[in-house]
Design a protein around this motif. Sequence first.
Motif, PDB file in Angstrom:
ATOM      1  N   TYR A  92       0.846  -1.183   0.000  1.00 47.15           N
ATOM      2  CA  TYR A  92       0.000   0.000   0.000  1.00 47.15           C
ATOM      3  C   TYR A  92       0.888   1.242   0.000  1.00 47.15           C
ATOM      4  O   TYR A  92       1.848   1.331   0.779  1.00 47.15           O
ATOM      5  CB  TYR A  92      -0.925   0.018   1.227  1.00 47.15           C
ATOM      6  N   LYS A  93       0.554   2.174  -0.863  1.00 44.24           N
ATOM      7  CA  LYS A  93       1.376   3.361  -1.095  1.00 44.24           C
ATOM      8  C   LYS A  93       1.738   4.105   0.190  1.00 44.24           C
ATOM      9  O   LYS A  93       2.903   4.415   0.426  1.00 44.24           O
ATOM     10  CB  LYS A  93       0.644   4.296  -2.055  1.00 44.24           C
ATOM     11  N   ARG A  94       0.770   4.441   1.022  1.00 39.24           N
ATOM     12  CA  ARG A  94       1.053   5.219   2.228  1.00 39.24           C
ATOM     13  C   ARG A  94       1.925   4.451   3.208  1.00 39.24           C
ATOM     14  O   ARG A  94       2.845   5.012   3.786  1.00 39.24           O
ATOM     15  CB  ARG A  94      -0.231   5.671   2.914  1.00 39.24           C
ATOM     16  N   SER A  95       1.642   3.189   3.411  1.00 34.87           N
ATOM     17  CA  SER A  95       2.463   2.395   4.327  1.00 34.87           C
ATOM     18  C   SER A  95       3.910   2.362   3.855  1.00 34.87           C
ATOM     19  O   SER A  95       4.844   2.509   4.645  1.00 34.87           O
ATOM     20  CB  SER A  95       1.919   0.974   4.446  1.00 34.87           C
ATOM     21  N   ARG A  96       4.082   2.175   2.577  1.00 29.93           N
ATOM     22  CA  ARG A  96       5.427   2.131   1.994  1.00 29.93           C
ATOM     23  C   ARG A  96       6.151   3.461   2.235  1.00 29.93           C
ATOM     24  O   ARG A  96       7.297   3.496   2.667  1.00 29.93           O
ATOM     25  CB  ARG A  96       5.322   1.819   0.506  1.00 29.93           C
ATOM     26  N   LYS A  97       5.478   4.562   1.989  1.00 26.04           N
ATOM     27  CA  LYS A  97       6.078   5.891   2.179  1.00 26.04           C
ATOM     28  C   LYS A  97       6.363   6.160   3.659  1.00 26.04           C
ATOM     29  O   LYS A  97       7.374   6.782   3.994  1.00 26.04           O
ATOM     30  CB  LYS A  97       5.158   6.981   1.620  1.00 26.04           C
ATOM     31  N   ILE A  98       5.495   5.712   4.522  1.00 27.83           N
ATOM     32  CA  ILE A  98       5.706   5.886   5.962  1.00 27.83           C
ATOM     33  C   ILE A  98       6.991   5.191   6.390  1.00 27.83           C
ATOM     34  O   ILE A  98       7.825   5.772   7.080  1.00 27.83           O
ATOM     35  CB  ILE A  98       4.476   5.378   6.752  1.00 27.83           C
ATOM     36  N   VAL A  99       7.176   3.960   5.975  1.00 31.53           N
ATOM     37  CA  VAL A  99       8.379   3.202   6.328  1.00 31.53           C
ATOM     38  C   VAL A  99       9.624   3.862   5.740  1.00 31.53           C
ATOM     39  O   VAL A  99      10.642   4.000   6.425  1.00 31.53           O
ATOM     40  CB  VAL A  99       8.259   1.724   5.873  1.00 31.53           C
ATOM     41  N   GLU A 100       9.538   4.302   4.493  1.00 34.01           N
ATOM     42  CA  GLU A 100      10.679   4.945   3.829  1.00 34.01           C
ATOM     43  C   GLU A 100      11.109   6.231   4.533  1.00 34.01           C
ATOM     44  O   GLU A 100      12.258   6.630   4.446  1.00 34.01           O
ATOM     45  CB  GLU A 100      10.346   5.259   2.366  1.00 34.01           C
ATOM     46  N   ILE A 110       0.512   9.099  15.260  1.00 33.45           N
ATOM     47  CA  ILE A 110       0.425   9.243  13.809  1.00 33.45           C
ATOM     48  C   ILE A 110       0.735  10.678  13.391  1.00 33.45           C
ATOM     49  O   ILE A 110       1.437  10.908  12.413  1.00 33.45           O
ATOM     50  CB  ILE A 110      -0.971   8.785  13.317  1.00 33.45           C
ATOM     51  N   SER A 111       0.287  11.644  14.159  1.00 32.99           N
ATOM     52  CA  SER A 111       0.517  13.043  13.792  1.00 32.99           C
ATOM     53  C   SER A 111       1.983  13.454  13.905  1.00 32.99           C
ATOM     54  O   SER A 111       2.369  14.491  13.379  1.00 32.99           O
ATOM     55  CB  SER A 111      -0.355  13.971  14.632  1.00 32.99           C
ATOM     56  N   LYS A 112       2.805  12.649  14.552  1.00 32.72           N
ATOM     57  CA  LYS A 112       4.238  12.953  14.663  1.00 32.72           C
ATOM     58  C   LYS A 112       5.092  12.182  13.659  1.00 32.72           C
ATOM     59  O   LYS A 112       6.308  12.315  13.657  1.00 32.72           O
ATOM     60  CB  LYS A 112       4.715  12.675  16.088  1.00 32.72           C
ATOM     61  N   MET A 113       4.447  11.406  12.809  1.00 32.24           N
ATOM     62  CA  MET A 113       5.177  10.644  11.795  1.00 32.24           C
ATOM     63  C   MET A 113       5.831  11.608  10.808  1.00 32.24           C
ATOM     64  O   MET A 113       5.155  12.519  10.306  1.00 32.24           O
ATOM     65  CB  MET A 113       4.223   9.727  11.017  1.00 32.24           C
ATOM     66  N   PRO A 114       7.125  11.430  10.509  1.00 31.10           N
ATOM     67  CA  PRO A 114       7.784  12.319   9.534  1.00 31.10           C
ATOM     68  C   PRO A 114       7.031  12.410   8.207  1.00 31.10           C
ATOM     69  O   PRO A 114       6.857  13.510   7.674  1.00 31.10           O
ATOM     70  CB  PRO A 114       9.160  11.677   9.346  1.00 31.10           C
TER      71      PRO A 114
END
Length: 168
Positions: A92-100, A110-114
Motif C-alpha cells: 500500500y502506497k502510504r504504508s510504503r512511504k511511511i516506512v521509507e 500518527i501526527s508525529k510521523m515524519p
Amino acid sequence: MKKLVFLGLTACFMYAGELDVTIKPVNNEIYKNECGSCHFAYPAGLLPSSAWNKMMSNLSNHFGDDASVDKKTFQTLSSYLNENSAEKSMNYKRSRKIVENLNGTIPDSISKMPYIKKKHKEIKENLITQKEVKGLFNCTACHKNAEKGIFSEEDVNIPNYGKWEKDD
C-alpha cells in the motif's frame, strides 16, 4: 496481441487501485469497536509495529485517557496492529512511504510521523488547528474516505477551505 492488451489493462487497474486505496482499511471488528469507540480507528498501516507496541504498552495513559482493556482483547488488538503495521503493508502506497520516511524514529503518534508531517506541510496551520479539524490526528475531518483506506490528495476536503488543490 491479446496477452499484451490484457497485461496492459491489468497494470492500469493495479495502478488505479493503488491511487484509490492508499492504505489497507481496518478489517478487524474488535479493533473498530474498542479503538473506534473513542476516535477514528486508524488503519494499522499508518504506524510501524514498534510505534504500535509503544502505544499499546501504555494504554493506562493513552493520550490522557485510560484505554486499558482485558488481556484477551489486548492480545487481539496487539496481534492485529502488528500483523498489519506499516512495514507489513508495503504493498500500500502510504504504508510504503511511511516506512521509507521513518529515519530510525519510533513516533509516539500518527501526527508525529515524519511522512504525515511532510504530506501536510503546505497546509496552513490555522486550517489544521481550527476547531473542526483540531490537529493532524483527526484524519476524517478532511479525508472523507479515510475509513475506506483512501488518503489521496484528490479526496481531501478541508473544513472552511474546501477541496484541496496542491499548488504547482
